[in-house]
Design an enzyme around this catalytic site. Structure first.
Site, PDB file in Angstrom:
ATOM      1  N   HIS A 169     -10.094   1.029  17.790  1.00 57.84           N
ATOM      2  CA  HIS A 169      -8.762   0.556  18.187  1.00 57.84           C
ATOM      3  C   HIS A 169      -8.634  -0.963  18.009  1.00 57.84           C
ATOM      4  O   HIS A 169      -9.521  -1.705  18.439  1.00 57.84           O
ATOM      5  CB  HIS A 169      -8.523   0.941  19.657  1.00 57.84           C
ATOM      6  CG  HIS A 169      -7.248   0.406  20.205  1.00 57.84           C
ATOM      7  ND1 HIS A 169      -6.025   0.735  19.688  1.00 57.84           N
ATOM      8  CD2 HIS A 169      -7.002  -0.458  21.221  1.00 57.84           C
ATOM      9  CE1 HIS A 169      -5.081   0.101  20.367  1.00 57.84           C
ATOM     10  NE2 HIS A 169      -5.649  -0.640  21.299  1.00 57.84           N
ATOM     11  N   PHE A 201      -4.311  13.069  19.236  1.00 53.82           N
ATOM     12  CA  PHE A 201      -5.236  14.200  19.203  1.00 53.82           C
ATOM     13  C   PHE A 201      -4.925  15.174  20.339  1.00 53.82           C
ATOM     14  O   PHE A 201      -4.851  14.754  21.501  1.00 53.82           O
ATOM     15  CB  PHE A 201      -6.688  13.700  19.337  1.00 53.82           C
ATOM     16  CG  PHE A 201      -7.239  13.060  18.084  1.00 53.82           C
ATOM     17  CD1 PHE A 201      -6.400  12.536  17.117  1.00 53.82           C
ATOM     18  CD2 PHE A 201      -8.614  12.999  17.874  1.00 53.82           C
ATOM     19  CE1 PHE A 201      -6.910  11.947  15.953  1.00 53.82           C
ATOM     20  CE2 PHE A 201      -9.134  12.422  16.712  1.00 53.82           C
ATOM     21  CZ  PHE A 201      -8.270  11.894  15.755  1.00 53.82           C
ATOM     22  N   PRO A 250      -1.378  -4.358  19.339  1.00 48.56           N
ATOM     23  CA  PRO A 250      -1.836  -5.145  20.492  1.00 48.56           C
ATOM     24  C   PRO A 250      -1.698  -6.661  20.339  1.00 48.56           C
ATOM     25  O   PRO A 250      -1.355  -7.362  21.294  1.00 48.56           O
ATOM     26  CB  PRO A 250      -3.318  -4.750  20.619  1.00 48.56           C
ATOM     27  CG  PRO A 250      -3.391  -3.399  20.020  1.00 48.56           C
ATOM     28  CD  PRO A 250      -2.381  -3.365  18.916  1.00 48.56           C
TER      29      PRO A 250
HETATM   30  O1  0FX Z   1      -2.538   1.114  11.732  1.00 49.16           O
HETATM   31  P1  0FX Z   1      -2.156  -0.104  12.468  1.00 49.16           P
HETATM   32  O2  0FX Z   1      -3.004  -1.280  12.234  1.00 49.16           O
HETATM   33  O3  0FX Z   1      -2.231   0.173  14.043  1.00 49.16           O
HETATM   34  C1  0FX Z   1      -1.293   0.972  14.777  1.00 49.16           C
HETATM   35  C2  0FX Z   1      -1.429   0.631  16.246  1.00 49.16           C
HETATM   36  O4  0FX Z   1      -1.237  -0.762  16.468  1.00 49.16           O
HETATM   37  C3  0FX Z   1      -2.771   1.049  16.772  1.00 49.16           C
HETATM   38  O5  0FX Z   1      -2.856   0.802  18.154  1.00 49.16           O
HETATM   39  C4  0FX Z   1      -2.993   2.534  16.512  1.00 49.16           C
HETATM   40  N1  0FX Z   1      -4.300   2.916  16.977  1.00 49.16           N
HETATM   41  C5  0FX Z   1      -2.828   2.789  15.021  1.00 49.16           C
HETATM   42  C6  0FX Z   1      -2.928   4.233  14.718  1.00 49.16           C
HETATM   43  O6  0FX Z   1      -1.534   2.335  14.574  1.00 49.16           O
HETATM   44  O7  0FX Z   1      -0.638  -0.407  12.239  1.00 49.16           O
HETATM   45  P2  0FX Z   1       0.148  -0.686  10.877  1.00 49.16           P
HETATM   46  O8  0FX Z   1      -0.736  -0.599   9.700  1.00 49.16           O
HETATM   47  O9  0FX Z   1       1.397   0.115  10.907  1.00 49.16           O
HETATM   48  O10 0FX Z   1       0.534  -2.223  11.077  1.00 49.16           O
HETATM   49  C7  0FX Z   1      -0.421  -3.239  10.978  1.00 49.16           C
HETATM   50  C8  0FX Z   1       0.168  -4.529  11.518  1.00 49.16           C
HETATM   51  O11 0FX Z   1       1.285  -4.896  10.722  1.00 49.16           O
HETATM   52  C9  0FX Z   1       0.691  -4.436  12.935  1.00 49.16           C
HETATM   53  O12 0FX Z   1      -0.329  -4.715  13.890  1.00 49.16           O
HETATM   54  C10 0FX Z   1       1.781  -5.460  12.954  1.00 49.16           C
HETATM   55  C11 0FX Z   1       2.274  -5.510  11.508  1.00 49.16           C
HETATM   56  N2  0FX Z   1       3.575  -4.843  11.346  1.00 49.16           N
HETATM   57  C12 0FX Z   1       3.628  -3.520  11.018  1.00 49.16           C
HETATM   58  C13 0FX Z   1       4.852  -2.898  10.898  1.00 49.16           C
HETATM   59  C14 0FX Z   1       4.955  -1.422  10.563  1.00 49.16           C
HETATM   60  C15 0FX Z   1       4.718  -5.575  11.541  1.00 49.16           C
HETATM   61  O13 0FX Z   1       4.629  -6.788  11.851  1.00 49.16           O
HETATM   62  N3  0FX Z   1       5.941  -4.962  11.428  1.00 49.16           N
HETATM   63  C16 0FX Z   1       6.045  -3.648  11.121  1.00 49.16           C
HETATM   64  O14 0FX Z   1       7.206  -3.136  11.006  1.00 49.16           O
END
Ligand code: 0FX
Length: 251
Positions: free
Chosen positions: A101, A87, A113
């Site tokens: 978060h 932002f 995290p």
């Molecule tokens: O959207 P989000 O759950 O969270 C991330 C950040 O961790 C968070 O601090 C921030 N506020 C937010 C905007 O973005 O992340 P996600 O949906 O890309 O991934 C979810 C989980 O999936 C992640 O915690 C770990 C796992 N993951 C994700 C990706 C892309 C993996 O293990 N490998 C990956 O390559």
């Protein structure tokens, strides 16, 4: 900002996580909130489909960097539910912006995290906070810890994090909408992990010496259903071989 000017303004829910976004909508229904007060949107780069849901009307895709003036004009509150955009200062100075978060601020702020908490043992949980100019750092409205079991992986923890996020939203949303809450400053700046820090963990160095405990922690931190994370390079083929762990608690 006078109250009369605020009165016609809406609440913008900005999310790049389809599950959280639709669960937030269900919570609004459960709490019998006026859905006309809310606009739901996602970032230009996020790829989930929300077009078919009638509630996702107007501002379906929002770019906060280019669109902050319009947001200030139209909204009295912005709630980020895993919105992947930073932002801009102009936005957070002019509208109350709140972030949900998936971590326990100020520890392991930033990227994924739970991955880092498994490795560095810093507290993990969920934080709802006001957004300031630093990532995952502003005044804390509510936060709650999640215990990490020795059999947890990134994936098992992430499921509990999402549930806790929704639980804290359910319990605090009405007060958050009314601005009826006390805040506290995070006790320190804590630490932060970026996407690069996560990417740096992925290649396992087969010649590295470390304890089995450290190795198990690293691999379970990188085990997340649906993702190929940790790998080593097969010396003969030069190709990646991916690794994830299966851990089971004794009954
Ligand atoms: O959207 P989000 O759950 O969270 C991330 C950040 O961790 C968070 O601090 C921030 N506020 C937010 C905007 O973005 O992340 P996600 O949906 O890309 O991934 C979810 C989980 O999936 C992640 O915690 C770990 C796992 N993951 C994700 C990706 C892309 C993996 O293990 N490998 C990956 O390559």
């Amino acid at each position: 900002m006078s109250t009369s000017k605020q009165i016609n303004k809406k609440i913008l829910i900005l999310s790049d996580n389809a599950y959280l976004s639709s669960s937030f909508l269900s919570i609004c229904e459960e709490l019998k909130l006026d859905l006309n007060e809310f606009h739901f949107a996602r970032s230009p780069k996020s790829n989930f489909e929300i077009e078919n849901n009638p509630i996702y009307k107007k501002h379906k895709i929002v770019n906060v960097k280019d669109g902050w003036k319009q947001i200030v004009k139209d909204y009295r509150l912005v709630i980020s539910l895993h919105c992947k955009q930073i932002f801009p200062p102009e936005l957070i100075k002019n509208v109350r912006c709140i972030n949900v978060h998936p971590g326990y601020n100020p520890y392991n702020r930033g990227w994924f995290p739970q991955v880092f908490s498994i490795i560095n043992k810093k507290p993990l949980g969920v934080t709802i906070h006001e957004i300031d100019e630093k990532l995952d750092h502003g005044k804390i409205i509510v936060r709650k810890k999640i215990d990490i079991k020795k059999s947890d992986t990134s994936g098992s923890l992430y499921k509990r994090i999402l549930n806790l996020e929704l639980d804290l939203i359910r319990k605090n949303l009405t007060n958050i909408l009314e601005g009826n809450y006390a805040t506290r400053d995070p006790e320190s700046d804590g630490n932060i992990n970026l996407k690069k820090d996560f990417n740096d963990l992925l290649e396992i160095d087969l010649s590295k010496t470390q304890t089995i405990k450290e190795t198990i922690d690293l691999l379970r931190a990188l085990t997340h259903e649906g993702y190929k994370n940790a790998y080593f390079i097969d010396e003969e083929t030069g190709k990646k071989i991916y690794i994830s762990l299966n851990l089971f608690d004794e009954n």
